[in-house]
Design a protein around this motif. Structure first.
Motif, PDB file in Angstrom:
ATOM      1  N   ASP A 112     -10.009  -4.818   5.666  1.00  0.00           N
ATOM      2  CA  ASP A 112     -11.230  -4.744   6.453  1.00  0.00           C
ATOM      3  C   ASP A 112     -11.320  -3.333   7.020  1.00  0.00           C
ATOM      4  O   ASP A 112     -10.555  -2.956   7.901  1.00  0.00           O
ATOM      5  N   TYR A 113     -12.238  -2.547   6.483  1.00  0.00           N
ATOM      6  CA  TYR A 113     -12.352  -1.151   6.883  1.00  0.00           C
ATOM      7  C   TYR A 113     -13.155  -0.975   8.164  1.00  0.00           C
ATOM      8  O   TYR A 113     -13.207   0.127   8.714  1.00  0.00           O
ATOM      9  N   GLY A 114     -13.800  -2.044   8.622  1.00  0.00           N
ATOM     10  CA  GLY A 114     -14.573  -1.948   9.850  1.00  0.00           C
ATOM     11  C   GLY A 114     -15.728  -0.977   9.754  1.00  0.00           C
ATOM     12  O   GLY A 114     -16.090  -0.335  10.741  1.00  0.00           O
ATOM     13  N   ALA A 115     -16.320  -0.860   8.577  1.00  0.00           N
ATOM     14  CA  ALA A 115     -17.388   0.110   8.345  1.00  0.00           C
ATOM     15  C   ALA A 115     -18.720  -0.604   8.118  1.00  0.00           C
ATOM     16  O   ALA A 115     -18.784  -1.831   8.066  1.00  0.00           O
ATOM     17  N   ARG A 116     -19.775   0.174   7.960  1.00  0.00           N
ATOM     18  CA  ARG A 116     -21.087  -0.399   7.684  1.00  0.00           C
ATOM     19  C   ARG A 116     -21.210  -0.838   6.226  1.00  0.00           C
ATOM     20  O   ARG A 116     -22.152  -1.541   5.880  1.00  0.00           O
ATOM     21  N   TRP A 117     -20.316  -0.381   5.394  1.00  0.00           N
ATOM     22  CA  TRP A 117     -20.252  -0.793   4.001  1.00  0.00           C
ATOM     23  C   TRP A 117     -19.082  -1.749   3.832  1.00  0.00           C
ATOM     24  O   TRP A 117     -18.190  -1.832   4.687  1.00  0.00           O
ATOM     25  N   LEU A 118     -19.060  -2.444   2.711  1.00  0.00           N
ATOM     26  CA  LEU A 118     -17.935  -3.292   2.342  1.00  0.00           C
ATOM     27  C   LEU A 118     -17.350  -2.760   1.037  1.00  0.00           C
ATOM     28  O   LEU A 118     -18.077  -2.226   0.196  1.00  0.00           O
ATOM     29  N   PRO A 119     -16.045  -2.875   0.838  1.00  0.00           N
ATOM     30  CA  PRO A 119     -15.470  -2.418  -0.436  1.00  0.00           C
ATOM     31  C   PRO A 119     -15.858  -3.368  -1.556  1.00  0.00           C
ATOM     32  O   PRO A 119     -15.893  -4.585  -1.360  1.00  0.00           O
ATOM     33  N   PHE A 120     -16.191  -2.808  -2.713  1.00  0.00           N
ATOM     34  CA  PHE A 120     -16.560  -3.647  -3.861  1.00  0.00           C
ATOM     35  C   PHE A 120     -15.450  -3.723  -4.904  1.00  0.00           C
ATOM     36  O   PHE A 120     -15.180  -4.774  -5.471  1.00  0.00           O
ATOM     37  N   SER A 121     -14.820  -2.605  -5.198  1.00  0.00           N
ATOM     38  CA  SER A 121     -13.728  -2.590  -6.172  1.00  0.00           C
ATOM     39  C   SER A 121     -12.838  -1.397  -5.863  1.00  0.00           C
ATOM     40  O   SER A 121     -13.177  -0.553  -5.039  1.00  0.00           O
ATOM     41  N   LEU A 122     -11.692  -1.332  -6.532  1.00  0.00           N
ATOM     42  CA  LEU A 122     -10.733  -0.258  -6.283  1.00  0.00           C
ATOM     43  C   LEU A 122     -10.550   0.584  -7.534  1.00  0.00           C
ATOM     44  O   LEU A 122     -10.353   0.045  -8.633  1.00  0.00           O
ATOM     45  N   MET A 123     -10.601   1.905  -7.360  1.00  0.00           N
ATOM     46  CA  MET A 123     -10.498   2.831  -8.482  1.00  0.00           C
ATOM     47  C   MET A 123      -9.292   3.747  -8.311  1.00  0.00           C
ATOM     48  O   MET A 123      -9.040   4.248  -7.208  1.00  0.00           O
ATOM     49  N   THR A 124      -8.585   3.979  -9.394  1.00  0.00           N
ATOM     50  CA  THR A 124      -7.431   4.880  -9.416  1.00  0.00           C
ATOM     51  C   THR A 124      -7.833   6.170 -10.114  1.00  0.00           C
ATOM     52  O   THR A 124      -8.448   6.130 -11.189  1.00  0.00           O
ATOM     53  N   MET A 125      -7.506   7.302  -9.529  1.00  0.00           N
ATOM     54  CA  MET A 125      -7.888   8.596 -10.094  1.00  0.00           C
ATOM     55  C   MET A 125      -6.806   9.110 -11.050  1.00  0.00           C
ATOM     56  O   MET A 125      -5.616   9.097 -10.707  1.00  0.00           O
ATOM     57  N   VAL A 126      -7.228   9.546 -12.224  1.00  0.00           N
ATOM     58  CA  VAL A 126      -6.275   9.905 -13.278  1.00  0.00           C
ATOM     59  C   VAL A 126      -6.698  11.186 -13.995  1.00  0.00           C
ATOM     60  O   VAL A 126      -7.828  11.661 -13.853  1.00  0.00           O
ATOM     61  N   ILE A 127      -5.766  11.705 -14.776  1.00  0.00           N
ATOM     62  CA  ILE A 127      -6.033  12.792 -15.721  1.00  0.00           C
ATOM     63  C   ILE A 127      -6.188  12.169 -17.102  1.00  0.00           C
ATOM     64  O   ILE A 127      -5.478  11.221 -17.446  1.00  0.00           O
ATOM     65  N   VAL A 128      -7.117  12.678 -17.904  1.00  0.00           N
ATOM     66  CA  VAL A 128      -7.233  12.255 -19.301  1.00  0.00           C
ATOM     67  C   VAL A 128      -7.082  13.481 -20.199  1.00  0.00           C
ATOM     68  O   VAL A 128      -7.497  14.584 -19.830  1.00  0.00           O
ATOM     69  N   TYR A 129      -6.474  13.276 -21.357  1.00  0.00           N
ATOM     70  CA  TYR A 129      -6.375  14.366 -22.328  1.00  0.00           C
ATOM     71  C   TYR A 129      -6.476  13.813 -23.738  1.00  0.00           C
ATOM     72  O   TYR A 129      -6.319  12.590 -23.963  1.00  0.00           O
ATOM     73  N   ASN A 130      -6.764  14.677 -24.684  1.00  0.00           N
ATOM     74  CA  ASN A 130      -6.876  14.268 -26.078  1.00  0.00           C
ATOM     75  C   ASN A 130      -5.497  14.312 -26.721  1.00  0.00           C
ATOM     76  O   ASN A 130      -4.945  15.384 -26.966  1.00  0.00           O
ATOM     77  N   GLY A 131      -4.940  13.135 -26.996  1.00  0.00           N
ATOM     78  CA  GLY A 131      -3.587  13.033 -27.529  1.00  0.00           C
ATOM     79  C   GLY A 131      -3.437  13.510 -28.956  1.00  0.00           C
ATOM     80  O   GLY A 131      -2.317  13.764 -29.413  1.00  0.00           O
ATOM     81  N   GLU A 132      -4.552  13.675 -29.663  1.00  0.00           N
ATOM     82  CA  GLU A 132      -4.490  14.169 -31.038  1.00  0.00           C
ATOM     83  C   GLU A 132      -4.506  15.702 -31.080  1.00  0.00           C
ATOM     84  O   GLU A 132      -4.079  16.294 -32.068  1.00  0.00           O
ATOM     85  N   LEU A 133      -5.001  16.315 -30.018  1.00  0.00           N
ATOM     86  CA  LEU A 133      -5.095  17.776 -29.987  1.00  0.00           C
ATOM     87  C   LEU A 133      -4.017  18.423 -29.125  1.00  0.00           C
ATOM     88  O   LEU A 133      -3.613  19.558 -29.394  1.00  0.00           O
ATOM     89  N   VAL A 134      -3.582  17.715 -28.105  1.00  0.00           N
ATOM     90  CA  VAL A 134      -2.595  18.277 -27.179  1.00  0.00           C
ATOM     91  C   VAL A 134      -1.207  17.766 -27.549  1.00  0.00           C
ATOM     92  O   VAL A 134      -0.947  16.568 -27.497  1.00  0.00           O
ATOM     93  N   PRO A 135      -0.285  18.663 -27.957  1.00  0.00           N
ATOM     94  CA  PRO A 135       1.077  18.235 -28.283  1.00  0.00           C
ATOM     95  C   PRO A 135       1.742  17.592 -27.065  1.00  0.00           C
ATOM     96  O   PRO A 135       1.409  17.912 -25.922  1.00  0.00           O
ATOM     97  N   GLN A 136       2.686  16.727 -27.318  1.00  0.00           N
ATOM     98  CA  GLN A 136       3.331  16.002 -26.231  1.00  0.00           C
ATOM     99  C   GLN A 136       3.992  16.938 -25.225  1.00  0.00           C
ATOM    100  O   GLN A 136       3.965  16.682 -24.020  1.00  0.00           O
ATOM    101  N   ASP A 137       4.559  18.031 -25.722  1.00  0.00           N
ATOM    102  CA  ASP A 137       5.224  18.944 -24.792  1.00  0.00           C
ATOM    103  C   ASP A 137       4.236  19.779 -23.966  1.00  0.00           C
ATOM    104  O   ASP A 137       4.624  20.486 -23.033  1.00  0.00           O
ATOM    105  N   ARG A 138       2.952  19.710 -24.307  1.00  0.00           N
ATOM    106  CA  ARG A 138       1.913  20.411 -23.539  1.00  0.00           C
ATOM    107  C   ARG A 138       1.112  19.441 -22.664  1.00  0.00           C
ATOM    108  O   ARG A 138       0.278  19.872 -21.869  1.00  0.00           O
ATOM    109  N   ALA A 139       1.323  18.163 -22.859  1.00  0.00           N
ATOM    110  CA  ALA A 139       0.523  17.166 -22.150  1.00  0.00           C
ATOM    111  C   ALA A 139       0.702  17.288 -20.638  1.00  0.00           C
ATOM    112  O   ALA A 139       1.821  17.459 -20.145  1.00  0.00           O
TER     113      ALA A 139
END
Length: 330
Positions: A112-139
């Motif tokens: 309960d955030y006690g705010a004027r809004w209510l939470p709807f869902s939870l999001m996790t922030m991530v990095i994405v990369y192209n696994g076919e172009l970026v070698p594993q040692d550069r990922a």
């Protein structure tokens, strides 16, 4: 896990109305107007189910979080009842646009955030990369890896002034160490951005990375997983930064002066119900805000991530400052 599909989505055609001749008439005739940064592809099943259950005429207005909030602030004739989605810092920064609503679903929510809004869902922030172009040692393994020369002009970054998730990511990076060092890191990452500039929206980031147009970018976990599933993009690799990330809610709120307040409250209750929360957990790849809905099996466990403390209200209060500092970075 088998996906839950609303019964009416399969069996019932959309409600027909003589009001639906054009967008302008639809706004006038609608019995509920929803402003939402969520995509139509995601929301249509939820909205259709709500319409089937209530027999109400519903209009959804789509756009970026900042765009829709600005419309509410500057257009006195804006017809809107519910704001559904969007970076929570952006909603909190403009909380005067919303009216408090004590939903009966509130007791089932994790926080309960006690705010004027209510939470709807939870999001996790991530990095994405192209696994076919970026070698594993550069990922990339950490946010700081995005500043490496290898990614020069090969990184696509969403505009934090327009994307709620991008603004959350700026704050996540600022939480990983000493402020001065992290501002320097943000400057280094920004200088790596493509010549085309910043992406107008977070969805264009994982699309561009998956296609090989760019090597790396950042977005939210659910958006990347959904794109990978919908397009069969095994090339889109997801990284949970070893120097820490955040899990942050998006929101749903009753708009101040809503013409259809009772219908808006009904929709908010529906969106927070166990039925809808189970649906989004299994089809949107979002983490539910309810204590009685388990995350889908393809989501990384919290115990396997480095999670940073995150103060939503402080980040919201500093939003103008953070964006101004970001703009000033070379």
């Amino acid at each position: 896990m088998k996906k839950i599909v609303f019964l009416s989505v399969l069996l019932a055609a959309p409600l027909l109305s003589s009001c639906k001749k054009n967008a302008e008439q639809n706004a006038v005739c609608a019995e509920l107007v929803i402003y939402t940064p969520h995509s139509e592809a995601k929301t249509k099943a939820v909205i259709r189910e709500f319409r089937q259950r209530t027999n109400l005429r519903v209009q959804a207005v789509y756009g970026g979080t900042s765009e829709l909030l600005l419309r509410l602030k500057t257009n006195e004739n804006a017809r809107a009842d519910v704001f559904w989605g969007g970076g929570i810092e952006s909603l909190e920064a403009e909380n005067a646009l919303f009216a408090p609503y004590d939903s009966p679903q509130k007791s089932a929510l994790e926080t309960d955030y006690g705010a004027r809004w209510l939470p709807f869902s939870l999001m996790t922030m991530v990095i994405v990369y192209n696994g076919e172009l970026v070698p594993q040692d550069r990922a990339p393994q950490r946010w700081q890896d995005l500043a490496k020369p290898y990614f020069k002009k090969r990184i696509f970054i969403p505009n934090p002034a327009k994307s709620g998730s991008a603004y959350s990511i700026l704050n996540a990076i600022l939480q990983t160490g000493y402020p001065a060092e992290n501002w320097a890191l943000l400057g280094a990452i920004k200088s790596q951005a493509s010549d085309a500039g910043l992406a107008e929206s977070a969805p264009s980031v994982h699309k561009a990375v998956a296609s090989g147009e760019y090597f790396v970018g950042f977005t939210s976990e659910d958006a990347a997983l959904s794109y990978r599933e919908e397009h069969g993009e095994s090339s889109l690799a997801i990284v949970y930064p070893a120097d820490g990330t955040i899990i942050v809610p998006d929101g749903i709120a009753l708009i101040n002066g809503a013409e259809h307040r009772e219908n808006a409250e009904r929709f908010i209750d529906f969106a927070l119900s166990k039925t809808v929360q189970t649906y989004i957990a299994q089809t949107w790849h979002r983490r539910s805000v309810r204590t009685d809905v388990a995350p889908s099996e393809n989501l990384k466990r919290k115990s396997e991530m480095v999670l940073l403390p995150y103060d939503i209200f402080s980040s919201a209060a500093r939003r103008d400052f953070v964006l101004a500092e970001w703009d000033s970075l070379d």
